[in-house]
Enzyme design. Structure first.
Site, PDB file in Angstrom:
ATOM      1  CG  HIS A  90      -1.989  -1.011   1.209  1.00 21.77           C
ATOM      2  ND1 HIS A  90      -2.835  -1.201   0.136  1.00 21.77           N
ATOM      3  CD2 HIS A  90      -2.353  -1.932   2.143  1.00 21.77           C
ATOM      4  CE1 HIS A  90      -3.671  -2.188   0.406  1.00 21.77           C
ATOM      5  NE2 HIS A  90      -3.392  -2.653   1.614  1.00 21.77           N
ATOM      6  CG  ASP A 142      -4.955 -10.190   3.089  1.00 19.46           C
ATOM      7  OD1 ASP A 142      -4.725 -10.678   1.969  1.00 19.46           O
ATOM      8  OD2 ASP A 142      -4.701  -9.001   3.374  1.00 19.46           O
TER       9      ASP A 142
END
Length: 344
Positions: free
Chosen positions: A159, A283
């Site tokens: 990110h 995830d």
């Protein structure tokens, strides 16, 4: 499989995270890496420490001032505030239209996009050695010493944009690794299979044609990272057509996810990429606390074998995967299936 890890990555240990109007326990905990490391060693994988490659490979993809700031942010914060509470920004700005301020409080807001990356005493060492772990893995593939290798990076990185932290991420380990591989390979692909769009990696390479970016992730329209990761974002300038976002609907199951793996691999084959960086988030697991889709351990095995089938020199870089029941099982399953497929 050989993997790279440094225990100094555990020194970033934020306790709380301000999210949706409340402080909650921070999901990105050192225990994530401990569980994965110990499970890999128990499964027979071999661990080595990274060498120190310095700041130059990090600054090759990140703004110099941004990198330098986080290397000294903690002592600067303590001096400026007289406290040792975690440094969390309370000012944010559009970095492209405003000046870099002088003081640490202003800089913290300038170089951050959200409240998920608090700076604590061990942050600088942890993010530095997380990046060194990725660089070491990339260097071994670049030199020909390894055909594939796993970098157990923590904190994660995908990110982080060129000049700002975002979503638990400070330095973009996958982007640093991909750029480092270009020292040998003319074109590199980054495949991101984290459940969140790798907006930082996309941002860094959006106007470049030497790195093909392909991401499989959950629809960001009401999900982190919110502002990037849509299917119509395909690159600009020299990077036109080199960004590919394969967006999954909330609730997508294993068959949907693996169909996106197949589509992503077709894109990479057609791109002419000579090496691969895999941003390995686990995830997407249905029991991960941040997941809105339904990947399984067997699904991770199948996906890993398909990625291995590309036959490309590969650096696998850990991204997300939080403290759900199957975290370490999924990493072990993915790496084991990748290794088995390469040996077949």
């Amino acid at each position: 499989m050989q993997f790279i890890f440094d225990p100094r990555q555990l020194l970033h240990d934020p306790e709380l995270y301000f999210r949706r109007g409340a402080f909650i326990p921070h999901p990105e905990q050192p225990q994530r890496a401990i569980l994965v490391r110990d499970a890999l060693l128990a499964a027979g994988h071999t661990m080595e420490a990274p060498r120190d490659h310095g700041l130059a490979p990090i600054k090759a993809v990140h703004d110099d001032g941004y990198v330098d700031f986080f290397m000294t942010a903690w002592p600067d914060w303590v001096t400026a505030t007289g406290t040792t509470v975690p440094a969390v920004p309370n000012y944010h700005t559009d970095r492209r239209n405003w000046r870099v301020p002088k003081g640490v409080i202003g800089k913290l807001g300038y170089y951050s996009t959200d409240t998920s990356c608090p700076v604590v005493e061990g942050t600088a060492e942890a993010i530095y050695w997380s990046a060194q772990t990725a660089i070491e893995a990339a260097e071994r593939v670049r030199s020909g010493a390894a055909d594939h290798i796993y970098a157990l990076c923590r904190p994660p990185g995908h990110h982080a944009v060129q000049d700002a932290s975002w979503g638990f991420c400070f330095f973009n380990n996958a982007a640093v690794a991909a750029h480092h591989l270009l020292g040998r390979f003319q074109k590199v692909a980054v495949l991101d299979v984290d459940t969140h769009a790798g907006n930082g990696t996309q941002d860094i390479f959006y106007r470049r044609g030497d790195v093909v970016y392909v991401s499989i992730h959950t629809d960001p329209s009401d999900y982190t990272p919110f502002f990037m990761g849509y299917a119509d974002e395909t690159g600009e300038g020299a990077g036109a057509g080199a960004t590919h976002n394969l967006v999954l609907p909330v609730g997508a199951g294993v068959d949907d996810i693996l169909a996106s793996y197949d589509a992503a691999l077709d894109i990479i084959r057609a791109s002419g990429a000579q090496a691969l960086v895999l941003s390995l988030g686990v995830d997407m697991a249905k029991d991960d606390p941040l997941s809105l889709v339904g990947m399984t351990t067997e699904g991770f095995r199948i996906g890993a074998a398909r990625v291995a089938g590309l036959g490309l020199p590969t650096v696998l870089v850990q991204e997300g995967g939080y403290l759900g029941p199957s975290l370490s099982d999924n990493v072990v399953a993915f790496l084991g299936a990748f290794e088995d497929a390469r040996r077949a």
